[in-house]
Design a protein around this motif. Sequence first.
Motif, short mmCIF file in Angstrom:
data_model
loop_
_atom_site.label_atom_id
_atom_site.label_comp_id
_atom_site.label_asym_id
_atom_site.label_seq_id
_atom_site.Cartn_x
_atom_site.Cartn_y
_atom_site.Cartn_z
N GLU A 189 -71.87 75.74 46.79
CA GLU A 189 -73.16 75.67 46.09
C GLU A 189 -73.99 76.94 46.31
N THR A 235 -79.77 74.90 44.39
CA THR A 235 -78.81 74.73 45.48
C THR A 235 -79.21 73.54 46.34
N ALA A 240 -78.46 70.28 44.53
CA ALA A 240 -77.01 70.03 44.44
C ALA A 240 -76.45 69.55 45.78
N ARG A 287 -74.78 65.90 46.38
CA ARG A 287 -73.34 65.85 46.60
C ARG A 287 -72.91 65.56 48.03
#
Length: 157
Positions: A100, A136, A139, A143
Motif C-alpha cells: 500500500e 494509504t 487502505a 485490509r
Amino acid sequence: DVDMMEGTTNDDLSSTRETERSRRTGRSQARVSAATGSVRQRSAKSVRSSNDGVLAATLKNHAVTVVVCNLDGFHHATGAVSKEAAARGIADVVDLVVSEVTDHGGVLANFNGDAFTATFNAVRPCPSHARRGCATALAVTERAPMVGLRLTARVGV
C-alpha cells in the motif's frame, strides 16, 4: 545554528549564521496543517563555499505527510498461535503495508514488530502527498483485518 567546524574561524561562523538567519526570517521551523495532516519539515544538505572550502548547511522547507500504524492486539494474537503461524501472519501484514505504501508513492521509513511509519514527500518527491498518505491509511485500515493475524490497524496521519 552552525556548529564549530574544524578549520573555520569565528568570523566565518558569524557570517554563516547571519546568512542563514536572513534566509529563515519570516519562516517557522515546523507548521502543522490539521486539514491534511501535513508537516512542514526542514531538510538540510551540505554545500561547499566557493571562497574557502568550508562546509555550510543550507535549509529548505517542504511539506511532508507521515503515516503511523499500530496493530491492535498484536502481542495477544502472536502469543496465542505457534511461532510459525505468527511469523506467517506478520509477513502477510508487512506485505500489505509495503504494498500500500509503495503503490501510493510513499516510503516505509520504519517497521518495528507491530508498528510502521511511512513518509510521503520526505525522501523522494510525491505529488499530492497528503491525499496519498490518507489513501494509504484507509487502505491499510480496511485490509489489515483480512490478512495475517486478522488484527485491527490503528492509523494516524
